[in-house]
Design an enzyme around this catalytic site. Structure first.
Site, PDB file in Angstrom:
ATOM      1  N   SER A  96      44.372  33.108  41.257  1.00  0.00           N
ATOM      2  CA  SER A  96      43.242  33.690  42.163  1.00  0.00           C
ATOM      3  C   SER A  96      42.303  32.534  42.654  1.00  0.00           C
ATOM      4  O   SER A  96      42.754  31.800  43.351  1.00  0.00           O
ATOM      5  CB  SER A  96      42.285  34.683  41.366  1.00  0.00           C
ATOM      6  OG  SER A  96      41.349  35.292  42.006  1.00  0.00           O
ATOM      7  N   ASP A 232      39.299  33.472  48.443  1.00  0.00           N
ATOM      8  CA  ASP A 232      39.785  32.496  47.439  1.00  0.00           C
ATOM      9  C   ASP A 232      41.385  32.388  47.394  1.00  0.00           C
ATOM     10  O   ASP A 232      41.866  32.738  48.434  1.00  0.00           O
ATOM     11  CB  ASP A 232      39.494  33.008  46.073  1.00  0.00           C
ATOM     12  CG  ASP A 232      39.972  34.552  45.688  1.00  0.00           C
ATOM     13  OD1 ASP A 232      40.531  35.138  46.869  1.00  0.00           O
ATOM     14  OD2 ASP A 232      40.074  34.777  44.562  1.00  0.00           O
ATOM     15  N   ASP A 236      41.714  37.836  47.509  1.00  0.00           N
ATOM     16  CA  ASP A 236      41.139  39.001  47.022  1.00  0.00           C
ATOM     17  C   ASP A 236      39.693  39.453  46.934  1.00  0.00           C
ATOM     18  O   ASP A 236      38.991  40.256  46.669  1.00  0.00           O
ATOM     19  CB  ASP A 236      41.853  39.576  45.808  1.00  0.00           C
ATOM     20  CG  ASP A 236      41.549  38.723  44.469  1.00  0.00           C
ATOM     21  OD1 ASP A 236      40.988  37.767  44.853  1.00  0.00           O
ATOM     22  OD2 ASP A 236      41.675  39.306  43.308  1.00  0.00           O
TER      23      ASP A 236
END
Length: 439
Positions: A96, A232, A236
Site C-alpha cells: 500500500s 498511494d 486504494d
C-alpha cells in the site's frame, strides 16, 4: 487481529518479515481452505512483486490451485476482477502506502471482500505449521495481462459525463495506478498532467503520492490545474488538492460525497461510516445537514463491515480510503476521484467550493517501539491517557492505538486549541518513549 495479519492484510520488510516461504504458505493455505481453487493475483510496482507472486503461486499450485497472474493492478482492480471472472480468491501483493523495502499480501474472497479476522486466522492456522498441502495433481499458472482492460472499462463507465475542459494532475506514486489512472481520465475527456507515473520498481511512494500531497499541490499551482488527485502505491486511497493548492483529505472528500449523495437519494440510511480518527468538524458538518456519522475502529475493512451490516452506501477514512458501496467492495482511489469529478461537474463547482471544510486542528504522532502491545497496555500510559481524555471531553478527542501494520504507537489529539493538542501529544509521546526504553 491475528498472529500475522494486521488491519490491512499481512505486511513486512521483504526477506526479513515477509519471505518467499511465508508467501508460499499463504498460497498453500488457500488451497487447503478450498479444494482446487482459482486464485487471481495482482500487485503494485515493487520489484519484489514477482518474487512474492512466484512464492504464493508455487504454494497454491502445490495444493492443486489454478493461479491467474494479472500483473500490475490496483487493489480495487483485483477485487473487481475476482468477482467478474468467478475466481475463488483474489490476492494482492502490495504494501500500500509503505516504502519500497516493504511488501504485503491481502486476500479477497470470491465476492471481492477482504477476508475478516476469523478467516485470516484460519489461514494462519494453516501456515504456522511446517506441514503443507501437497495435492496429487499440481495446479496451473498462467498470466493474463489483458484483464486490466476490463477494470479500465468499469472505471470509465463510472464517469457520468465528459470531463472535457478540466485540467487534472494525477500523482500515481510510481505505483499500480501509473498507467490506468491517466488513461481513464484522458479517455473521459480530461486534460491530464501525469506525475510519478513511471514503473521503475524502486521509487514507489518515495516523497510522492497520497502520503506526500504537498508535491501534488505544487504541480496543481504550477500548471494552473482545476484540481489534482494523489494515489498511494496500490491506489486504494486518494488525497485531493484544490485549485488553490489546498489539500482535501479523505475526511473532506467523504463529507462532500455524503452531502452530494444525499441530494441524489443515494445515501442509504442518511448515514456515512467513518472511523475513530475522522475529524470532529466532519461529524458536526454532517449533523447540520441531517446526516449521521457512524464511527468504527481504524481500518477500511472495519468501515466496510459496518456498511455491510447496516446497508450503508458510503464510508471511508481520513487517509483517503473511500468505499463507494454501490460501485465497489473495497476502497478505490481512482473510482473516488471519478466520483468527486462527477460531483463537481454536476454542481458546477470548483473543488474548493465543493469539498473544502475547516477542520479541527489535529496533532498526530507516531512513536516507533520494540513491543507495541507491552507499551500500549502499560498502566502509567493508561492513567495518563484517561486523564487527558477527561480534560478534552466535550471539546475534543484523544486517541492512542497500536499500528496494525508497523511497530508504532499512534497518538492523535484533536480540539480547536492547537497548542493544547501539541502539548498533550508531546507529553504522551514522551511517556511512550520512556516506557519503550524500560525493560
Amino acid at each position: 487481529m491475528g498472529l500475522f495479519f494486521g488491519t490491512d492484510g499481512l505486511r513486512g520488510k521483504v526477506n526479513e518479515d515477509l519471505t518467499f516461504e511465508v508467501a508460499y504458505k499463504v498460497g498453500n493455505a488457500l488451497s487447503i481452505l478450498k479444494e482446487r481453487p482459482t486464485i487471481l493475483v495482482g500487485g503494485d510496482t515493487r520489484v519484489s512483486r514477482s518474487y512474492l507472486t512466484a512464492g504464493l503461486a508455487g504454494g497454491a499450485m502445490s495444493g492443486g490451485a489454478n493461479v491467474i497472474d494479472a500483473g500490475v493492478l490496483p487493489t480495487a482492480g483485483v477485487a473487481y476482477l475476482t468477482r467478474l471472472i468467478g475466481a475463488d480468491y483474489g490476492v494482492v501483493i502490495s504494501a500500500s502506502h509503505n516504502g519500497g523495502e516493504y511488501n504485503g499480501i491481502k486476500v479477497f474472497d470470491k465476492n471481492g471482500y477482504k477476508l475478516g479476522d476469523k478467516e485470516e486466522e484460519r489461514i494462519e492456522r494453516c501456515f504456522i505449521h511446517d506441514k503443507t498441502n501437497d495435492f496429487p495433481m499440481i495446479g496451473s499458472y498462467r498470466q493474463d495481462l489483458m484483464l486490466i482492460k476490463k477494470y479500465r472499462d468499469f472505471l470509465l463507465s463510472a464517469a457520468e459525463r465528459s470531463f472535457k475542459g478540466k485540467t487534472i494532475v494525477l500523482d500515481c506514486a510510481f505505483g499500480a495506478a501509473h498507467r490506468i489512472a491517466p488513461e481513464v481520465f484522458r479517455r473521459a475527456g480530461a486534460s491530464v498532467i501525469a506525475a510519478n507515473c513511471v514503473n521503475d520498481g524502486l521509487s514507489i511512494n518515495k516523497n510522492c503520492g497520497a502520503v506526500y500531497p504537498q508535491n501534488l499541490a505544487r504541480k496543481v499551482l504550477r500548471y494552473k490545474a482545476d484540481m489534482g488527485f494523489a494515489f498511494d502505491g496500490d491506489a486504494d486511497r486518494v488525497i485531493a488538492v484544490d485549485e488553490y493548492g489546498e489539500v482535501i483529505d479523505g475526511d473532506m472528500l467523504l463529507c462532500a460525497l455524503a452531502k452530494y449523495f444525499k441530494t441524489q437519494g443515494r445515501l442509504h440510511g442518511n448515514a456515512v461510516v467513518g472511523t475513530s480518527h475522522t475529524n470532529m468538524a466532519i461529524e458536526n458538518e454532517l449533523k447540520a445537514d441531517g446526516v449521521d456519522m457512524i464511527r468504527t475502529d481504524i481500518g477500511d475493512k472495519y468501515v466496510l463491515a459496518k456498511m455491510r451490516e447496516k446497508g450503508y452506501s458510503l464510508g471511508g477514512e481520513q487517509s483517503g480510503h473511500i468505499i463507494l458501496k454501490e460501485y465497489a467492495t473495497t476502497g478505490d482511489g481512482i473510482l473516488t476521484a471519478i466520483a468527486v469529478t462527477n460531483m463537481l461537474l454536476k454542481q458546477n463547482k470548483t473543488l474548493s467550493e465543493g469539498a473544502k471544510i475547516t477542520l479541527y486542528p489535529q496533532v498526530n504522532k507516531n512513536v516507533t517501539v520494540g513491543d507495541k502491545f507491552r507499551v500500549i497496555n502499560n498502566e502509567e500510559l493508561s492513567r495518563q491517557v484517561a486523564k487527558y481524555a477527561a480534560a478534552l471531553e466535550g471539546k475534543g478527542r484523544l486517541m492512542i492505538r497500536a499500528s496494525g501494520t508497523e511497530p508504532k504507537i499512534r497518538v492523535m489529539v484533536e480540539s480547536k486549541d492547537e497548542a493544547l493538542n501539541l502539548s498533550i501529544a508531546d507529553t504522551i509521546a514522551n511517556t511512550i518513549e520512556k516506557i519503550n526504553r524500560e525493560e
